[in-house]
Structures are given as structure tokens and as C-alpha cells.
Design a protein around this motif. Structure first.
Motif, PDB file in Angstrom:
ATOM      1  N   ALA A 170     -40.319 -11.214  18.673  1.00  0.00           N
ATOM      2  CA  ALA A 170     -38.970 -11.790  18.707  1.00  0.00           C
ATOM      3  C   ALA A 170     -37.973 -10.671  18.941  1.00  0.00           C
ATOM      4  CB  ALA A 170     -38.673 -12.511  17.395  1.00  0.00           C
ATOM      5  N   GLY A 171     -36.728 -11.039  19.237  1.00  0.00           N
ATOM      6  CA  GLY A 171     -35.667 -10.049  19.397  1.00  0.00           C
ATOM      7  C   GLY A 171     -35.302  -9.418  18.064  1.00  0.00           C
ATOM      8  N   ARG A 172     -34.488  -8.388  18.118  1.00  0.00           N
ATOM      9  CA  ARG A 172     -34.171  -7.605  16.919  1.00  0.00           C
ATOM     10  C   ARG A 172     -33.417  -8.405  15.851  1.00  0.00           C
ATOM     11  NH1 ARG A 172     -30.755  -2.704  18.747  1.00  0.00           N
ATOM     12  NH2 ARG A 172     -31.732  -2.995  20.778  1.00  0.00           N
ATOM     13  N   ASN A 173     -32.723  -9.453  16.254  1.00  0.00           N
ATOM     14  CA  ASN A 173     -31.888 -10.193  15.297  1.00  0.00           C
ATOM     15  C   ASN A 173     -32.624 -11.317  14.574  1.00  0.00           C
ATOM     16  OD1 ASN A 173     -29.574  -8.653  15.907  1.00  0.00           O
ATOM     17  ND2 ASN A 173     -29.156  -9.914  17.715  1.00  0.00           N
ATOM     18  N   LEU A 227     -40.212 -12.243  30.948  1.00  0.00           N
ATOM     19  CA  LEU A 227     -40.464 -12.798  29.619  1.00  0.00           C
ATOM     20  C   LEU A 227     -39.966 -11.847  28.538  1.00  0.00           C
ATOM     21  CD1 LEU A 227     -41.770 -14.950  27.825  1.00  0.00           C
ATOM     22  CD2 LEU A 227     -43.961 -13.837  28.178  1.00  0.00           C
ATOM     23  N   LYS A 228     -40.258 -10.570  28.704  1.00  0.00           N
ATOM     24  CA  LYS A 228     -39.831  -9.558  27.732  1.00  0.00           C
ATOM     25  C   LYS A 228     -38.313  -9.526  27.606  1.00  0.00           C
ATOM     26  CE  LYS A 228     -40.001  -5.163  28.832  1.00  0.00           C
ATOM     27  NZ  LYS A 228     -40.539  -3.824  29.156  1.00  0.00           N
ATOM     28  N   GLN A 229     -37.620  -9.540  28.738  1.00  0.00           N
ATOM     29  CA  GLN A 229     -36.161  -9.493  28.706  1.00  0.00           C
ATOM     30  C   GLN A 229     -35.567 -10.740  28.067  1.00  0.00           C
ATOM     31  OE1 GLN A 229     -34.399  -6.838  29.346  1.00  0.00           O
ATOM     32  NE2 GLN A 229     -36.237  -5.727  29.957  1.00  0.00           N
ATOM     33  N   ALA A 230     -36.205 -11.891  28.287  1.00  0.00           N
ATOM     34  CA  ALA A 230     -35.725 -13.130  27.682  1.00  0.00           C
ATOM     35  C   ALA A 230     -35.847 -13.081  26.162  1.00  0.00           C
ATOM     36  CB  ALA A 230     -36.509 -14.319  28.241  1.00  0.00           C
ATOM     37  N   VAL A 231     -36.961 -12.530  25.672  1.00  0.00           N
ATOM     38  CA  VAL A 231     -37.154 -12.420  24.224  1.00  0.00           C
ATOM     39  C   VAL A 231     -36.179 -11.394  23.641  1.00  0.00           C
ATOM     40  CG1 VAL A 231     -38.779 -11.830  22.387  1.00  0.00           C
ATOM     41  CG2 VAL A 231     -39.575 -13.127  24.368  1.00  0.00           C
ATOM     42  N   ILE A 232     -35.996 -10.276  24.320  1.00  0.00           N
ATOM     43  CA  ILE A 232     -35.053  -9.254  23.855  1.00  0.00           C
ATOM     44  C   ILE A 232     -33.650  -9.837  23.723  1.00  0.00           C
ATOM     45  CG2 ILE A 232     -33.836  -7.135  24.551  1.00  0.00           C
ATOM     46  CD1 ILE A 232     -36.489  -6.141  25.723  1.00  0.00           C
ATOM     47  N   SER A 233     -33.268 -10.675  24.666  1.00  0.00           N
ATOM     48  CA  SER A 233     -31.911 -11.241  24.676  1.00  0.00           C
ATOM     49  C   SER A 233     -31.693 -12.272  23.577  1.00  0.00           C
ATOM     50  CB  SER A 233     -31.626 -11.879  26.032  1.00  0.00           C
ATOM     51  OG  SER A 233     -32.372 -13.075  26.190  1.00  0.00           O
ATOM     52  N   ALA A 250     -40.689   0.278  20.151  1.00  0.00           N
ATOM     53  CA  ALA A 250     -40.341   1.612  19.640  1.00  0.00           C
ATOM     54  C   ALA A 250     -38.832   1.797  19.488  1.00  0.00           C
ATOM     55  CB  ALA A 250     -40.916   2.684  20.557  1.00  0.00           C
ATOM     56  N   ASN A 251     -38.048   1.246  20.420  1.00  0.00           N
ATOM     57  CA  ASN A 251     -36.593   1.429  20.339  1.00  0.00           C
ATOM     58  C   ASN A 251     -35.886   0.278  19.618  1.00  0.00           C
ATOM     59  OD1 ASN A 251     -36.265  -0.662  22.228  1.00  0.00           O
ATOM     60  ND2 ASN A 251     -36.223   0.754  23.956  1.00  0.00           N
ATOM     61  N   GLY A 252     -36.673  -0.639  19.030  1.00  0.00           N
ATOM     62  CA  GLY A 252     -36.095  -1.693  18.196  1.00  0.00           C
ATOM     63  C   GLY A 252     -35.574  -2.907  18.926  1.00  0.00           C
ATOM     64  N   GLU A 253     -35.805  -3.007  20.230  1.00  0.00           N
ATOM     65  CA  GLU A 253     -35.345  -4.190  20.975  1.00  0.00           C
ATOM     66  C   GLU A 253     -36.189  -5.416  20.637  1.00  0.00           C
ATOM     67  OE1 GLU A 253     -33.523  -2.699  25.142  1.00  0.00           O
ATOM     68  OE2 GLU A 253     -35.681  -2.453  24.944  1.00  0.00           O
ATOM     69  N   LEU A 254     -37.474  -5.193  20.353  1.00  0.00           N
ATOM     70  CA  LEU A 254     -38.389  -6.263  19.978  1.00  0.00           C
ATOM     71  C   LEU A 254     -39.005  -5.946  18.623  1.00  0.00           C
ATOM     72  CD1 LEU A 254     -40.448  -7.030  23.230  1.00  0.00           C
ATOM     73  CD2 LEU A 254     -38.615  -8.411  22.250  1.00  0.00           C
TER      74      LEU A 254
END
Length: 307
Positions: A170-173, A227-233, A250-254
Motif C-alpha cells: 500500500a502507499g505510505r499513508n 501499477l506501482k505508481q497507482a499504489v504509491i499515489s 526503501a524510500n518509504g513510498e510503499l
């Protein structure tokens, strides 16, 4: 006429892609360099090879015929180069590989040393979904395929390369309570799927169906990157191969959401038809991978053991 092989190559690539920008990117040249060579090539013909309407380039009927001739000429030149290298005892020719989209994070590492050691080998690697990869293999259009799910309708030989782990992400939030996400909470997730025919889609559906989880399908996308960008958003969650989301985690986006009985673990396999009459290049690649597989995995993928 005094055109060069370089000009033929640039014109052919531009005709194939119908874009100066894409041709320059494909040939690792600047756009001005491509435009200059196209202009010089056109000057040698009284009939237009192409026309520009707005920002788009269109190849004329005459230009299409010249493109066919250019491709034939360039193929003959490659054949001469291959023969010269073969007479020197070196591997020379084409190596054709079809891989599923998430395998693009894996396969290049198993090919890099082999390609660097054999400069006369030209690699053609098609990145697509599982259905098209299997079709290319079945129709003998490629030497090898890389998949995580073995096709049952074909008689194949294979080398098992390494594990492929899929996690719920999931995304970071996104926030959840407890050690594991419960199936009741899983049902509430807006899920994003890969397209039909994707091995990732198949693994995700198999996991959900086998546990009789009724889910909400938010959307489906045709590439792992989309798909990755959609989940990050924050558009939704998905079950994704770890191999393609290392940096985003690693950078916390996912974030990986713990779910009992996840990750799904499959294996990446290099496969080829049992009936395939393998070229010397193909045989050499098999030997190279079998000899160096463990070293390659340890050098490039030892980070997978942390998950």
C-alpha cells in the motif's frame, strides 16, 4: 548516391517508430543529430521519403519501400559481421528472449556478463505479459522465455533461477492495526490488478479465490510500473512482486502490509522448447547461467533475504 549505413539505420529506425524523438532515444543519439542525418539522406532522393504534419512524421509510400530495402541491406551487413566473427571462432548472431514484464528486473543480470563476453551476439528481448511470452515460445519466435509460472501445454526444458516473492503493498499513508491485516479488513481494500494474462494477476486471483475473500476491484493496469505508481499515489493496494518495488519500499513510498499466508512464493524460470534445435549461442547461454547462477544471485539479489 552516396548515403551511409549510418543514415540507413537512422532512417529505418525513424520509419519504424514514426518519431524522430523515439528514434534518437533508441539509437542513443541527440534529436538534432538524427534530424541532420535524415535531411542528408533525403537530399539524395528527388521523391519525398517522409512528410511532417504538425509534430508527427509520416513515411510516404516511396519511403516505406526504401525502409524495406534499408532493412534488407542492414541485415546483410550484420550477416557479414556474424560470418567474420564465426570464422574467428567467436559466437555471433541473434539471441531472442521473451520475458514477462516483472522479469525485466531480473533477466538482464543473468545476461550481462554473457553479452559483454560475446560482442558478436545481438540481443533481442521482448518484454510483455505471460500470455504473449508463451505464445512467442510456442510459435518458435524466440530462443528462450523467462516466466514465473510454467506453461502446462508445452513440453519445455528449464533452469530454475531464483525465488519470486509477492507481497500485499500500500502507499505510505495507509494505516492498519494489529500484527497482521485480517481478511475482514482485506475485503475492504480497493485492489488494483494487472491485466488478464499476467502471471502476477493469476497469482493474486489464486490467493484471493482460494480463501474465498470477496474483494473490491478498483482498476486494472497493463504494466508493473503503472501499477506501482497507482499504489504509491494512494489509488489502492495490490499484491506485487518484491523484485520490482525495492526502491519504493526503501524510500518509504510503499509499505508491505503483513497478511497471514503471504508472501506468495513462486520461482523465476528460464525455459525453452524441448524440441528446439538450439544454436551455439543458446547452448552457450545455458552453460553460462548454469555455471554462474549462484554467483549472480548472491551478487545482485542477496537483499531479497531480508524479506
Amino acid at each position: 548516391m552516396n548515403y551511409t549505413l549510418h543514415q540507413l539505420e537512422i532512417f529505418l529506425k525513424t520509419a519504424q517508430l514514426q518519431s524522430v524523438t523515439k528514434a534518437s532515444e533508441s539509437l542513443y543519439l541527440t534529436q538534432p543529430a538524427v534530424s541532420i542525418q535524415l535531411k542528408k539522406f533525403q537530399e539524395q532522393f528527388k521523391i519525398p521519403l517522409f512528410e511532417v504534419v504538425g509534430r508527427k512524421i509520416y513515411i510516404t509510400e516511396f519511403g516505406e519501400e526504401i525502409a524495406v530495402a534499408a532493412e534488407n541491406i542492414l541485415n546483410e551487413v550484420k550477416a557479414i559481421n556474424y560470418k567474420a566473427l564465426s570464422y574467428q571462432g567467436k559466437l555471433a548472431g541473434k539471441l531472442k528472449v521473451a520475458i514477462v514484464s516483472t522479469a525485466k528486473y531480473v533477466m538482464p543480470y543473468f545476461l550481462a556478463d554473457f553479452m559483454n563476453e560475446n560482442k558478436g551476439v545481438d540481443l533481442i528481448m521482448d518484454v510483455t505479459n505471460k500470455a504473449e511470452v508463451v505464445s512467442a515460445l510456442e510459435n518458435n519466435e524466440v530462443d528462450f522465455a523467462m516466466v514465473s509460472t510454467i506453461p502446462t501445454n508445452l513440453k519445455i526444458n528449464r533452469i530454475e533461477l531464483m525465488q519470486n516473492k509477492l507481497f500485499l503493498v500500500a502507499g505510505r499513508n495507509y494505516k492498519f492495526k494489529g500484527k497482521y491485516l485480517s481478511y475482514s479488513e482485506f475485503k475492504k481494500l480497493p485492489l488494483i490488478y494487472r491485466e488478464q494474462g499476467s502471471a502476477t494477476r493469476l497469482a493474486m486471483e489464486k490467493f484471493i479465490d482460494s480463501r474465498k475473500i470477496s474483494t473490491y476491484k478498483k482498476m486494472e493496469l497493463k504494466s508493473n510500473e503503472a501499477l506501482k505508481q497507482a499504489v504509491i499515489s494512494g489509488l489502492g493496494c495490490s499484491i506485487m512482486p518484491l523484485i520490482g518495488i525495492k526502491n519504493a519500499i526503501a524510500n518509504g513510498e510503499l509499505q508491505i502490509i503483513p497478511v497471514k499466508e503471504l508472501p506468495i512464493t513462486t520461482n523465476w524460470n528460464l525455459i525453452w522448447l524441448s524440441s528446439k534445435n538450439l544454436s551455439n549461442i543458446a547452448k552457450s547461454l545455458i552453460e553460462h547461467i548454469e555455471t554462474n547462477k549462484e554467483v549472480i544471485i548472491d551478487r545482485h539479489f542477496n537483499w531479497l533475504g531480508k524479506y
